[in-house]
Design an enzyme around this catalytic site. Sequence first.
Site, mmCIF file in Angstrom:
data_model
loop_
_atom_site.group_PDB
_atom_site.id
_atom_site.type_symbol
_atom_site.label_atom_id
_atom_site.label_comp_id
_atom_site.label_asym_id
_atom_site.label_seq_id
_atom_site.Cartn_x
_atom_site.Cartn_y
_atom_site.Cartn_z
ATOM 1 C CE LYS A 129 0.934 5.960 -11.919
ATOM 2 N NZ LYS A 129 0.408 4.571 -12.042
ATOM 3 C CG ASP A 134 0.468 4.402 -8.403
ATOM 4 O OD1 ASP A 134 0.370 3.498 -9.250
ATOM 5 O OD2 ASP A 134 1.534 4.607 -7.780
HETATM 6 P P1 NDP Z 1 -0.684 1.511 -1.559
HETATM 7 O O1 NDP Z 1 -0.355 2.905 -1.202
HETATM 8 O O2 NDP Z 1 -2.030 0.973 -1.307
HETATM 9 O O3 NDP Z 1 0.361 0.504 -0.915
HETATM 10 C C1 NDP Z 1 1.728 0.612 -1.136
HETATM 11 C C2 NDP Z 1 2.427 -0.386 -0.229
HETATM 12 O O4 NDP Z 1 3.812 -0.421 -0.542
HETATM 13 C C3 NDP Z 1 2.326 -0.009 1.230
HETATM 14 O O5 NDP Z 1 2.314 -1.180 1.996
HETATM 15 C C4 NDP Z 1 3.582 0.805 1.465
HETATM 16 O O6 NDP Z 1 3.985 0.813 2.799
HETATM 17 C C5 NDP Z 1 4.558 0.074 0.589
HETATM 18 N N1 NDP Z 1 5.570 1.010 0.066
HETATM 19 C C6 NDP Z 1 5.357 2.124 -0.651
HETATM 20 N N2 NDP Z 1 6.500 2.746 -0.922
HETATM 21 C C7 NDP Z 1 7.441 2.014 -0.369
HETATM 22 C C8 NDP Z 1 8.825 2.132 -0.309
HETATM 23 N N3 NDP Z 1 9.486 3.163 -0.879
HETATM 24 N N4 NDP Z 1 9.508 1.163 0.334
HETATM 25 C C9 NDP Z 1 8.845 0.120 0.908
HETATM 26 N N5 NDP Z 1 7.531 -0.037 0.890
HETATM 27 C C10 NDP Z 1 6.846 0.884 0.261
HETATM 28 O O7 NDP Z 1 -0.337 1.407 -3.113
HETATM 29 P P2 NDP Z 1 -0.783 0.295 -4.171
HETATM 30 O O8 NDP Z 1 -0.940 -1.023 -3.516
HETATM 31 O O9 NDP Z 1 -1.887 0.855 -4.956
HETATM 32 O O10 NDP Z 1 0.489 0.278 -5.127
HETATM 33 C C11 NDP Z 1 1.562 -0.654 -4.969
HETATM 34 C C12 NDP Z 1 2.302 -0.787 -6.295
HETATM 35 O O11 NDP Z 1 1.381 -1.275 -7.281
HETATM 36 C C13 NDP Z 1 2.870 0.507 -6.869
HETATM 37 O O12 NDP Z 1 4.068 0.196 -7.571
HETATM 38 C C14 NDP Z 1 1.802 0.939 -7.860
HETATM 39 O O13 NDP Z 1 2.334 1.767 -8.869
HETATM 40 C C15 NDP Z 1 1.382 -0.411 -8.411
HETATM 41 N N6 NDP Z 1 0.081 -0.480 -9.063
HETATM 42 C C16 NDP Z 1 -1.062 -0.056 -8.428
HETATM 43 C C17 NDP Z 1 -2.285 -0.164 -9.073
HETATM 44 C C18 NDP Z 1 -3.563 0.208 -8.406
HETATM 45 O O14 NDP Z 1 -4.615 0.015 -9.021
HETATM 46 N N7 NDP Z 1 -3.551 0.709 -7.188
HETATM 47 C C19 NDP Z 1 -2.380 -0.680 -10.444
HETATM 48 C C20 NDP Z 1 -1.144 -1.159 -10.981
HETATM 49 C C21 NDP Z 1 0.030 -1.040 -10.311
HETATM 50 P P3 NDP Z 1 3.220 1.687 3.913
HETATM 51 O O15 NDP Z 1 1.991 0.867 4.264
HETATM 52 O O16 NDP Z 1 4.182 1.814 5.021
HETATM 53 O O17 NDP Z 1 2.867 2.972 3.256
HETATM 54 O O1 2IT Z 2 -0.252 1.710 -12.410
HETATM 55 C C1 2IT Z 2 -1.464 1.606 -12.699
HETATM 56 O O2 2IT Z 2 -1.840 0.975 -13.673
HETATM 57 C C2 2IT Z 2 -2.445 2.242 -11.803
HETATM 58 N N1 2IT Z 2 -2.041 2.819 -10.802
HETATM 59 C C3 2IT Z 2 -3.894 2.206 -12.143
HETATM 60 C C4 2IT Z 2 -4.245 3.295 -13.134
HETATM 61 C C5 2IT Z 2 -5.701 3.462 -13.432
HETATM 62 O O3 2IT Z 2 -5.983 4.414 -14.192
HETATM 63 O O4 2IT Z 2 -6.546 2.713 -12.962
#
Ligand code: NDP
Ligand code: 2IT
Length: 453
Positions: free
Chosen positions: A129, A169
Amino acid sequence: MEFKSSYLQRVYDGLESRNAEQTEFLQAVREVLESLEPVVAANPDLEKWGIIERIVEPERVILFRVSWVDDQGKVQVNRGYRVQFNSAIGPYKGGLRLHPSVNLSVIKFLGFEQIFKNSLTTLPIGGGKGGSDFDPKGKSDMEIMRFCQAFMTELEKHIGADTDVPAGDIGVGGREIGFMYGQYKRLRNEFTGVLTGKGLTYGGSLVRTEATGYGLCYYTQEALKCLKNTDFSGKKVAVSGAGNVAIYAIEKVYQLGGTPVTCSDSTGWIYDPQGIDLELLKEVKEVKRQRLTEYAAARPSAEYHEKAAGEHGVWSVKCDIALPCATQNELDANDAKMLIENGVIAVCEGANMPSTPEAVEAFKKAGVLFGPAKAANAGGVATSALEMSQNSERLHWSFEEVDEKLQDIMKGIVHNSLDAAEKYGMKGDLVAGANIAGFEKVAEAMIAQGVAY
Ligand code: NDP
Ligand code: 2IT
């Protein structure tokens, strides 16, 4: 709480004393080690080969300066991280997070979780990561580009299609991956699958954008079928977040017959009793990169609530299923209590470690189906691994082909978790099952590969 195994206790105590300030990392490790009690008791080879003390220590931590120039011509400095945690079963694989809260504890917790998640996908990927404390909010496209280029200028030295393959992420989506990929290619003069989540015109895979949210719903659907004899149809669903994971979870909930009624961002949350307007949400968040106040302004049926300190309002809404999709520790004991009182039957984690240990305990006691992050959100990285396969064979698979593979992988994770839990006397426990099933494959590979001395 003390561990039953003196081996686990010794390893955890040592880790805690070396990393006392890394609270998120210690939280993630403790949860996994608690699940491993019966595994350690049944398998003396784990202690003989030092597997637990090795698995909690990253193979390599890279910490670097990222200096870049903003639109005013002023020099800015951020901290960059890449934690290469474990390569026993494949090249390091895991996302990059750009958020001001990023520090070594956050990246280590995410990297540690990624080891077991990636193992659960059944695909050959190790755990890693990275990210930076850079805050993308309010930055122009050009500033984002210059930051991503500066970040990659150092990261490039440590990654590669067969070494370490980063992806997105929080704060890293298609735009950022594009800028980083361009810089990697410029520096190396090679076109390889060194990043996933790439655009479809330059090696990206269909379904990667949707994969985490879709996968979360496939996992939840299968777990509901196996453990509660029901499905999404007619269910009210509370979702947090409004980013990549939340948006495509909402899309799939609709396709499976449920009604998503909430979403949230870092400044507030929406309750929309008629169901979230998906096209409007995409327009506000994906296209215009605006706040949810803009969603509320365009949607008379929606209530907007400003975020209050220490509160996570989305969990106060009556729902059947909760899908936390924002960030770590966004659902605590008090939130769990409200959800349980409101009759929630299932909570599955789209974000990484969104529920506190106390919340998980409360769900367990109340008989709520609880799908932990490393299993429930593995669809994103699984599809990243499918992108790597396509890049290696220089072929492009159809949407249906990738989606079908994703569905099979998510169903497989539910069944492998349930089997592992049952094998160690914890029938129906998806947390212990995911930790054990993810761990066993990595441990076996580490033992097989020996210790260098
Ligand atoms: P994005 O940046 O696309 O979206 C994150 C969302 O969460 C936004 O709406 C953001 O608000 C909100 N957010 C972020 N930080 C905070 C905080 N501290 N307090 C409140 N709201 C918050 O990220 P992802 O959707 O990709 O990721 C969301 C979660 O999913 C994370 O935990 C990530 O690790 C996990 N994840 C992501 C994967 C991926 O493929 N992208 C895979 C597996 C897990 P704002 O719009 O205001 O920024
Ligand atoms: O938390 C996760 O699994 C991710 N942000 C996706 C990682 C990836 O390599 O696709």
